[in-house]
Design a protein around this motif. Sequence first.
Motif, short mmCIF file in Angstrom:
data_model
loop_
_atom_site.label_atom_id
_atom_site.label_comp_id
_atom_site.label_asym_id
_atom_site.label_seq_id
_atom_site.Cartn_x
_atom_site.Cartn_y
_atom_site.Cartn_z
N ASP A 1 55.59 -44.40 59.38
CA ASP A 1 55.97 -44.56 60.78
C ASP A 1 55.11 -43.63 61.63
OD1 ASP A 1 57.08 -44.70 63.29
OD2 ASP A 1 59.12 -44.25 62.65
N TYR B 1 57.55 -49.34 65.97
CA TYR B 1 57.22 -49.42 64.55
C TYR B 1 58.42 -50.00 63.81
CZ TYR B 1 56.76 -48.23 59.66
OH TYR B 1 56.71 -48.31 58.28
N ASN C 1 54.00 -52.44 57.12
CA ASN C 1 54.15 -51.58 58.28
C ASN C 1 53.72 -52.42 59.47
OD1 ASN C 1 54.63 -48.93 56.96
ND2 ASN C 1 52.61 -49.33 56.11
#
Length: 85
Positions: free
Chosen positions: A32, A67, A74
């Motif tokens: 993150d 995020y 991701n």
Amino acid sequence: FNDTATTEIYTLSYIFPYTTLSELADNGPAFDPLAAETVPPSGDIETREVGGLGLTLVKSFMDRLDYRRADGFNRLTMEMKVKAA
């Protein structure tokens, strides 16, 4: 990244009249970038170590960042408002 794994990286961008919206996705380990600490650069450019400014620049230029980890990827969504010329 794991050298034996296949790494996938995708980008998707939309351009609207007053906003650009981009998503960057990769199947690397969960990371993150919004939780990562960023430190403003210090010292003069000639003596500073190379690197370490990417997250600082993205966080300073973008108007919105999001995020999420979804489906093994991701996913970083970046939005920037664009002023009329």
